[in-house]
Scaffold this active site. Structure first.
Site, short mmCIF file in Angstrom:
data_model
loop_
_atom_site.label_atom_id
_atom_site.label_comp_id
_atom_site.label_asym_id
_atom_site.label_seq_id
_atom_site.Cartn_x
_atom_site.Cartn_y
_atom_site.Cartn_z
CE LYS A 180 -3.09 2.88 2.69
NZ LYS A 180 -2.15 4.04 2.52
N GLY A 237 4.58 3.44 11.10
CA GLY A 237 3.70 4.60 11.11
C GLY A 237 3.28 4.96 12.51
CB SER A 238 0.60 7.21 13.65
OG SER A 238 -0.60 6.61 13.19
N GLY A 242 -1.37 2.15 13.50
CA GLY A 242 -0.80 0.83 13.69
C GLY A 242 -1.62 -0.03 14.61
CD GLU A 261 9.32 2.27 13.91
OE1 GLU A 261 8.81 3.06 14.74
OE2 GLU A 261 9.83 2.62 12.85
CB CYS A 298 10.99 5.94 13.97
SG CYS A 298 12.12 5.15 12.82
CD GLU A 387 7.19 9.39 17.78
OE1 GLU A 387 8.20 9.42 17.05
OE2 GLU A 387 6.27 8.56 17.66
#
Length: 501
Positions: A180, A237-238, A242, A261, A298, A387
């Site tokens: 994707k 991603g976020s 996620g 992740e 990240c 974060e």
């Protein structure tokens, strides 16, 4: 550079009437076909069909494939840099370096599978005369899972995207891939997909081994996570997105592994000896790490834990001075810039927080911000543990080493934890390391975590919420294990077995 604006589905460039427009940092916008569940189904079915041959291909065949993909990407280097810079705002040098990392990890996986160690092949020969019962012939080897879905990441348009680490590891394992594409850089993704498509055609590989579906919404991701032929998902991603995909994968009638992740504040612990000797140097270095790439890494070290006192003042002042000299930088998307401003505002309004560097950020840009808080206030407010994606840091000033340990124990799972220490800090470090290794996938000393080496020993993962599987990594050759499973063959004739069993 020729952009079709279409999906690549099993060797065919196709697209419907419904499109979305890219939102580049500069330059012209382009229209791209919007993915649907029908495209997902077609890609997944083609991948399953391809797995019948690709899953039994030799390591040498897959190594050739990976190296040829790397070469085709390099051949399109100028076009990739041009469109990538327009779409993301990243400088050319950064994109060229990231392309080097991307083709480097493809070639690294080619070398890795040729060696064969990753197969963990084991053989227990038959013992027909053993009493009281004979033992059969048992052979075990790691085998590919099947079709894998990969989600492109916003912050790495190459290294964590269409032909990034997840795709490289899955192809190396023998798993077809359905990607994707990320809407932040669909043009970049298409050119890389063109490189893979050219390789598949040149090598006569089944076209279902790779598909790219473009999308600016959640429908394609949802359909991929739920499609019964997809056997695993790789995601960077976020936390919010996620976790939603993780739950979808777990809720399937037949759950599948979701390797996500999701985020990390990557705390640094400045031990007293190092702080006394190098406060200014560490403070300036931290500022550089915080602002590298507009803080869109990240492993950006968002928290610095220091013992309160004059040395902490020196560290803080050095970071302030360096950050004050750093201007605003373009962010990858408008949404990321909006989230950065919201995160800074949330941090500024928290009880007990003082703002040391304050900058307003224009749309699609981010200027650095710096905060300070006591250890007590940080422990009392979980919102300060979260974060904020961008160039922002918070100094947590603790009473003593005991409170520093309390901070470490209160951390959620992290990608990295860093110790700044001198020889005089050995006793304190010995107390911290057992805590930090349970909190993170990588523990550093006297450095900054924003560089992730692609090699055999790297771990880029950690306990939740840094990632959804603490036993996995998304960087380095160990990441291939995510897309393999052990199979034991008992008394099977040798001509029925895969290679190297």
């Amino acid at each position: 550079m020729m952009l079709s604006g279409k999906h690549l589905i099993a060797g065919s460039w196709t697209g419907g009437d419904e499109t979305f427009a890219s939102s580049p940092a500069r330059g012209a916008s382009h229209n791209f076909a919007r993915g649907t569940s029908a495209y997902v189904d077609a890609a997944a079915r083609a991948a399953e069909d391809a797995f019948a041959s690709f899953g039994w291909s030799t390591r040498e065949q897959r190594a050739v494939l990976l190296r040829k993909i790397a070469g085709e990407i390099d051949a399109r280097g100028e076009d990739i840099t041009r469109i990538g810079s327009e779409e993301t705002g990243l400088p050319a040098a950064r994109l060229e370096g990231e392309r080097g990392r991307t083709v480097g990890q493809l070639r690294l996986f080619a070398d890795h599978i040729e060696k064969g160690d990753y197969l963990d092949a084991r053989h227990d020969p038959a013992l027909p005369d053993r009493a009281p019962l004979p033992r059969p012939d048992l052979r075990m080897i790691q085998r590919p899972l099947g079709p894998v879905a990969v989600f492109g990441a916003s912050n790495f348009p190459l290294a964590f995207s269409v032909a990034g680490g997840d795709t490289a590891a899955a192809l190396a394992a023998g798993c077809p891939v359905v990607v994707k594409g990320h809407p932040a850089h669909p043009g970049t993704g298409e050119i890389v997909a063109q490189a893979i498509d050219a390789t598949l055609k040149a090598t006569g590989t089944h076209p279902g081994v790779f598909s790219l579906i473009q999308s600016d919404g959640i429908d394609v991701g949802t359909a991929l996570a739920q499609h019964p032929l997809i056997r695993a998902v790789g995601f960077t991603g976020s936390l919010r997105a996620g976790r939603a995909l993780f739950d979808l994968c777990a809720a399937r009638p037949e759950p599948i592994p979701f390797f996500g992740e999701l985020g990390s504040v990557n705390p640094m612990f400045l031990l007293p000896g190092a702080l006394a000797e190098r406060a200014g140097e560490i403070g300036a270095g931290w500022a550089g790490s915080l602002t590298m790439g507009a803080g869109q890494f990240c492993t950006n070290p968002g928290i610095a834990v220091v013992t309160d006192g004059p040395d902490a003042d020196l560290f803080q002042a050095a970071a302030q001075e360096a950050l004050a000299q750093t201007g605003a930088q373009v962010m990858l998307t408008d949404g990321i810039a909006d989230a950065y401003r919201a995160g800074v505002a949330r941090m500024a309004s928290a009880d007990g927080v003082s703002q040391l560097v304050e900058n307003d950020s224009a749309p699609r840009s981010a200027a650095p911000n710096l905060f300070a808080v006591s250890g007590d206030a940080w422990l009392a407010d979980e919102s300060l543990h979260a974060e904020v994606f961008g160039p922002v840091g918070i100094v947590v000033r603790v009473r003593d080493v005991d409170q520093m340990l309390e901070i470490a124990r209160a951390l959620e799972g992290q990608l990295t934890c860093t110790l700044h220490l001198d020889a005089s800090d050995a006793a304190t470090a010995r107390r911290l390391v057992p805590v930090l290794e349970r909190k993170s996938g990588r523990v550093l000393a006297n450095g900054f975590p924003t560089g992730v080496e692609v090699c055999d020993s790297m771990v880029h993962g950690g306990p939740y919420p840094a990632s959804t599987n603490f036993g996995a990594t998304s960087v380095g050759t160990l990441s291939i294990r995510r897309f393999l499973r052990p199979v034991c063959y008992q008394n099977l004739p040798l001509d029925l077995l895969p290679e190297n069993v």
